[in-house]
Design a protein around this motif. Structure first.
Motif, PDB file in Angstrom:
ATOM      1  N   GLN A  53     -21.384  -2.166  -1.784  1.00 54.65           N
ATOM      2  CA  GLN A  53     -22.256  -3.402  -2.368  1.00 54.65           C
ATOM      3  C   GLN A  53     -23.324  -3.570  -1.440  1.00 54.65           C
ATOM      4  O   GLN A  53     -24.459  -3.891  -2.193  1.00 54.65           O
ATOM      5  N   GLN A 108       0.795  -1.192   0.226  1.00 55.09           N
ATOM      6  CA  GLN A 108       0.018   0.074  -0.063  1.00 55.09           C
ATOM      7  C   GLN A 108       0.933   1.476  -0.185  1.00 55.09           C
ATOM      8  O   GLN A 108       0.554   2.447  -0.555  1.00 55.09           O
ATOM      9  N   SER A 113     -10.870   1.025   0.502  1.00 53.23           N
ATOM     10  CA  SER A 113     -10.435  -0.109   1.467  1.00 53.23           C
ATOM     11  C   SER A 113     -11.738  -1.158   1.255  1.00 53.23           C
ATOM     12  O   SER A 113     -12.623  -1.120   0.710  1.00 53.23           O
ATOM     13  N   ASN A 114     -11.452  -2.428   1.621  1.00 53.61           N
ATOM     14  CA  ASN A 114     -12.398  -3.658   1.153  1.00 53.61           C
ATOM     15  C   ASN A 114     -13.519  -3.532   2.106  1.00 53.61           C
ATOM     16  O   ASN A 114     -14.577  -3.597   1.392  1.00 53.61           O
ATOM     17  N   ASP A 115     -13.403  -2.957   3.215  1.00 49.50           N
ATOM     18  CA  ASP A 115     -14.635  -2.498   3.873  1.00 49.50           C
ATOM     19  C   ASP A 115     -15.550  -1.476   3.360  1.00 49.50           C
ATOM     20  O   ASP A 115     -16.578  -1.860   3.333  1.00 49.50           O
ATOM     21  N   ASP A 116     -15.044  -0.519   2.778  1.00 46.18           N
ATOM     22  CA  ASP A 116     -15.859   0.612   1.926  1.00 46.18           C
ATOM     23  C   ASP A 116     -16.319  -0.230   1.010  1.00 46.18           C
ATOM     24  O   ASP A 116     -17.754   0.117   0.551  1.00 46.18           O
ATOM     25  N   GLN A 117     -15.687  -0.946   0.055  1.00 39.47           N
ATOM     26  CA  GLN A 117     -16.227  -1.557  -0.918  1.00 39.47           C
ATOM     27  C   GLN A 117     -17.224  -2.622  -0.571  1.00 39.47           C
ATOM     28  O   GLN A 117     -18.385  -2.725  -1.232  1.00 39.47           O
ATOM     29  N   LEU A 118     -17.148  -3.273   0.354  1.00 46.33           N
ATOM     30  CA  LEU A 118     -18.141  -4.201   0.982  1.00 46.33           C
ATOM     31  C   LEU A 118     -19.643  -3.221   1.580  1.00 46.33           C
ATOM     32  O   LEU A 118     -20.882  -3.824   0.967  1.00 46.33           O
ATOM     33  N   ASN A 176      -8.755   4.184  -4.437  1.00 48.70           N
ATOM     34  CA  ASN A 176      -8.403   3.093  -3.796  1.00 48.70           C
ATOM     35  C   ASN A 176      -9.129   2.827  -2.693  1.00 48.70           C
ATOM     36  O   ASN A 176      -8.532   2.369  -1.542  1.00 48.70           O
TER      37      ASN A 176
END
Length: 80
Positions: free
Chosen positions: A48, A6, A40-45, A38
């Motif tokens: 969604q 990162q 975070s994975n938490d933001d993407q989840l 970019n």
């Protein structure tokens, strides 16, 4: 936890911005720009999950309704 990858990715992003002549007001602003590009994975989840909710008709509730309930629950005065 921040990874070396990162840090390297951010470095390359920042270097490319500078080479293109882009001007950031501050390092924090540059980091904000990078985080938007970019997430975070938490933001993407979370995004969604929100999109799935919207597809099934769940659109949340009015802020006024939430605020009224929040004030009542926390013993705060009513909005004027």
């Amino acid at each position: 936890m921040v990874t070396e990858q990162q840090i390297n990715d951010f470095y390359l992003f920042a270097k490319a911005r500078i080479e293109r002549g882009a001007v950031a007001q501050s390092l924090a602003e540059l980091l904000d720009d990078w985080m938007i590009d970019n997430p975070s994975n938490d933001d993407q989840l979370a995004i969604q999950a929100s999109l799935r909710d919207m597809e099934t008709g769940e659109t949340g509730r009015e802020f006024g309704e939430f605020a009224e309930e929040f004030r009542a629950r926390n013993g705060l005065p009513k909005s004027q």
